[in-house]
Design a protein around this motif. Structure first.
Motif, PDB file in Angstrom:
ATOM      1  N   UNK A 115      48.072 120.899  18.557  1.00  9.31           N
ATOM      2  CA  UNK A 115      47.383 119.873  17.770  1.00  9.31           C
ATOM      3  C   UNK A 115      46.669 118.890  18.695  1.00  9.31           C
ATOM      4  N   UNK A 116      47.328 118.489  19.766  1.00  5.73           N
ATOM      5  CA  UNK A 116      46.713 117.557  20.716  1.00  5.73           C
ATOM      6  C   UNK A 116      45.494 118.195  21.378  1.00  5.73           C
ATOM      7  N   UNK A 117      45.606 119.468  21.767  1.00 13.59           N
ATOM      8  CA  UNK A 117      44.461 120.170  22.365  1.00 13.59           C
ATOM      9  C   UNK A 117      43.298 120.269  21.387  1.00 13.59           C
ATOM     10  N   UNK A 118      43.598 120.546  20.124  1.00 14.74           N
ATOM     11  CA  UNK A 118      42.547 120.637  19.112  1.00 14.74           C
ATOM     12  C   UNK A 118      41.901 119.276  18.872  1.00 14.74           C
ATOM     13  N   UNK A 119      42.700 118.210  18.945  1.00 15.32           N
ATOM     14  CA  UNK A 119      42.135 116.868  18.793  1.00 15.32           C
ATOM     15  C   UNK A 119      41.206 116.529  19.967  1.00 15.32           C
ATOM     16  N   UNK A 120      41.552 116.986  21.170  1.00 16.34           N
ATOM     17  CA  UNK A 120      40.664 116.761  22.306  1.00 16.34           C
ATOM     18  C   UNK A 120      39.328 117.484  22.091  1.00 16.34           C
ATOM     19  N   UNK A 121      39.385 118.720  21.570  1.00 13.55           N
ATOM     20  CA  UNK A 121      38.153 119.450  21.260  1.00 13.55           C
ATOM     21  C   UNK A 121      37.366 118.756  20.162  1.00 13.55           C
ATOM     22  N   UNK A 122      38.072 118.221  19.175  1.00 14.09           N
ATOM     23  CA  UNK A 122      37.416 117.469  18.112  1.00 14.09           C
ATOM     24  C   UNK A 122      36.733 116.227  18.688  1.00 14.09           C
ATOM     25  N   UNK A 123      37.388 115.570  19.651  1.00  9.77           N
ATOM     26  CA  UNK A 123      36.797 114.404  20.301  1.00  9.77           C
ATOM     27  C   UNK A 123      35.549 114.752  21.092  1.00  9.77           C
ATOM     28  N   UNK A 124      35.532 115.943  21.714  1.00  7.63           N
ATOM     29  CA  UNK A 124      34.332 116.384  22.419  1.00  7.63           C
ATOM     30  C   UNK A 124      33.171 116.549  21.446  1.00  7.63           C
ATOM     31  N   UNK A 125      33.444 117.166  20.292  1.00 10.79           N
ATOM     32  CA  UNK A 125      32.397 117.282  19.276  1.00 10.79           C
ATOM     33  C   UNK A 125      31.928 115.920  18.797  1.00 10.79           C
ATOM     34  N   UNK A 181      33.197 120.157  16.203  1.00 11.96           N
ATOM     35  CA  UNK A 181      34.031 119.201  15.475  1.00 11.96           C
ATOM     36  C   UNK A 181      34.654 119.846  14.247  1.00 11.96           C
ATOM     37  N   UNK A 182      33.854 120.600  13.509  1.00 13.79           N
ATOM     38  CA  UNK A 182      34.346 121.239  12.281  1.00 13.79           C
ATOM     39  C   UNK A 182      35.378 122.313  12.598  1.00 13.79           C
ATOM     40  N   UNK A 183      35.089 123.165  13.587  1.00 11.14           N
ATOM     41  CA  UNK A 183      36.048 124.214  13.968  1.00 11.14           C
ATOM     42  C   UNK A 183      37.343 123.605  14.492  1.00 11.14           C
ATOM     43  N   UNK A 184      37.238 122.541  15.298  1.00 12.47           N
ATOM     44  CA  UNK A 184      38.438 121.876  15.811  1.00 12.47           C
ATOM     45  C   UNK A 184      39.242 121.238  14.690  1.00 12.47           C
ATOM     46  N   UNK A 185      38.563 120.772  13.644  1.00 12.80           N
ATOM     47  CA  UNK A 185      39.278 120.208  12.489  1.00 12.80           C
ATOM     48  C   UNK A 185      40.128 121.283  11.813  1.00 12.80           C
TER      49      UNK A 185
END
Length: 505
Positions: A113-123, A97-101
């Motif tokens: 940005x959308x891909x990073x938000x998906x990774x943030x959502x996984x965290x 979550x922190x790295x994706x942020x």
């Protein structure tokens, strides 16, 4: 504290109070971060559309990617924690979550940005799935309700803080600050979790290598299809939405068939027939649907019928999250003192009364007639949430806490998603207008009245389910050996009844 395994005598001893507080601080920050991630990006969509030269339909995927990742993967994340170890998976989730942020904050293009938000959502899915599961390992049984109430409070604070904090950050530092603000909080959460959460217990090797890959993939695809069907189209329902809904229904049927044959199923479907677990999940979904209704319908009524300006609409809407934040911990203490099933019913009765009042009072008393029922609904919701979570998690074996915690969070998410779509459609139909934003004030008032009458009916349905679950729990208790309940009621007694009915006292 009830032991997780009878072969581990040391687990009977409750951890020292400072250790419990530090562990709860880590869990609370995890909940705060995941709920903040849900609400903070919405306020920035107009700015992001301008920054990337994109349409609203394109930038809405910044929100949808996060929501879809959580909805599709939260149950699987909980089960993975049961298999691999909850502590190590939670630490990985916080780190992701922190790295994706960071990646969100530095993203040069909208697709990244959308891909990073998906990774943030996984965290966030990992964090949301495992926080409630950790309560059973870190908090004495007599304080479980208080811990659940605290987590509910932090969720409400994150949801309420998101829009206002997001507005301040955009005005002062630009849109990238919406995501970079999570970095210091994430690092603090990671440090606290690493230092103060209990180490993973070793289990039988067979239990730790079996994982339902086919069921996990099917459930993720099914939930993603359902969430997309309910969110695409900005309130409209076209051919694509219908096709996605059919795909979700087919996926659910196939998932049930696969789980029935799996050696180590992701979800043991027979357990959902238990009114205590299945009923708790169903009631949670219904209640969350009603809570989303207040957020969907409220702004239109306040602006169109009562004529409030945007600033006042925002102020009135902030009453609900504020009440939830203030009520969460006392509600949890009530569950500890009076019993989770009893407080679950009390919360639902309050919500039913508030929803009924919200369908009739605003027309007569204006803003006061709107605010007072919302206070009752939200306070009832806080009581229900703390008590229902406590009751459901009390009967769960230690090796299934992650997946059941994930299912509880999933039921809430599905209720929110369905509420935005289904209850929004009910409001539009009741208002008898194609565009609610430009509807006549009296039409909006009619829509408000009918929608919250329907919401009250949903809460009554949840109340019936909760009463059936409470009756099932009492019947099981009476079926035990007469000495067992008396044993369980003694301080620190780890009797059989306490293991099965810990949430009913």
């Amino acid at each position: 504290m009830r032991p997780h395994r009878t072969s581990e005598p040391s687990a009977r001893v409750a951890p020292p109070r400072p250790a419990v507080r530090r562990a709860l601080a880590a869990l609370s920050l995890s909940v705060l971060l995941s709920s903040l991630g849900t609400s903070i990006a919405n306020v920035g969509l107009p700015t992001l559309a301008e920054a990337f030269g994109a349409s609203f339909q394109e930038v809405q995927w910044i929100v949808l990617a996060y929501l879809l990742a959580i909805t599709a993967l939260i149950v699987s994340a909980g089960r993975l924690g049961d298999v691999l170890g909850r502590r190590r998976l939670l630490l990985a989730g916080i780190l992701l979550f922190t790295a994706a942020s960071v990646l969100c904050g530095v993203a040069p293009t909208l697709p990244l940005l959308i891909a990073a938000r998906a990774a943030q959502g996984l965290g966030a899915a990992v964090m949301m799935a495992l926080t409630m599961a950790f309560v059973g390992e870190t908090v004495p049984k007599a304080k479980t309700g208080s811990a659940m109430g605290l987590l509910g409070t932090m969720s409400a604070i994150g949801t309420a803080l998101g829009p206002s904090l997001g507005g301040v950050l955009i005005a002062g530092f630009g849109w990238r600050a919406l995501f970079l603000v999570n970095v210091p909080l994430g690092l603090l959460t990671l440090l606290l979790a690493h230092r103060h959460l209990p180490a993973d217990r070793s289990g039988p090797t067979a239990d730790r290598v079996r994982f339902d890959h086919a069921g996990t993939l099917l459930l993720a695809l099914t939930l993603a299809a359902y969430a997309l069907a309910m969110t695409l189209g900005r309130g409209g329902f076209g051919t694509l939405n219908a096709a996605l809904l059919v795909a979700a229904a087919c996926g659910a049927g196939l998932f049930a068939r696969v789980e029935a044959r799996a050696a180590a199923p992701l979800i043991r479907l027979r357990t959902l027939r238990d009114p205590r677990l299945g009923g708790g999940l169903a009631a949670s979904a219904l209640v969350s649907t009603v809570m989303m209704t207040t957020l969907v319908v409220g702004p239109f009524y306040l602006a169109r019928t009562l004529g409030l300006r945007e600033a006042l609409v925002g102020l009135v809407l902030s009453v609900g999250p504020l009440v939830a934040a203030l009520t969460g911990v006392p509600a949890g203490r009530g569950a500890d003192r009076f019993g989770a099933p009893r407080m679950t019913v009390a919360g639902l009765i309050a919500m039913a009364a508030g929803a009924t009042a919200l369908s009739v009072l605003p027309e007569r008393f204006g803003v006061a007639g709107y605010v007072a029922p919302v206070v009752v609904i939200t306070a009832g919701y806080a009581v229900f949430q703390a008590a229902n979570n406590t009751a459901v998690m009390a009967d769960v074996p230690a090796d299934r806490r992650g997946v059941v915690s994930g299912m509880l969070n999933l039921s809430r998410n599905l209720g929110l998603v369905s509420g935005a779509s289904v209850m929004g459609a009910v409001f539009a139909l009741a208002s008898a207008t194609a565009d609610v934003a430009t509807a006549h004030p009296e039409a909006v008032a009619t829509g408000m009245r009918i929608t919250f009458a329907a919401a009250a009916a949903l809460i009554v349905t949840a109340l019936v389910i909760a009463l059936a679950a409470a009756a099932s729990r009492r019947a099981d208790t009476q079926g035990e050996d007469p000495a067992a309940p008396r044993e369980a009621s003694a301080p620190g007694a780890p009797g059989r009844a306490a293991g099965r009915h810990g949430g009913s006292r």
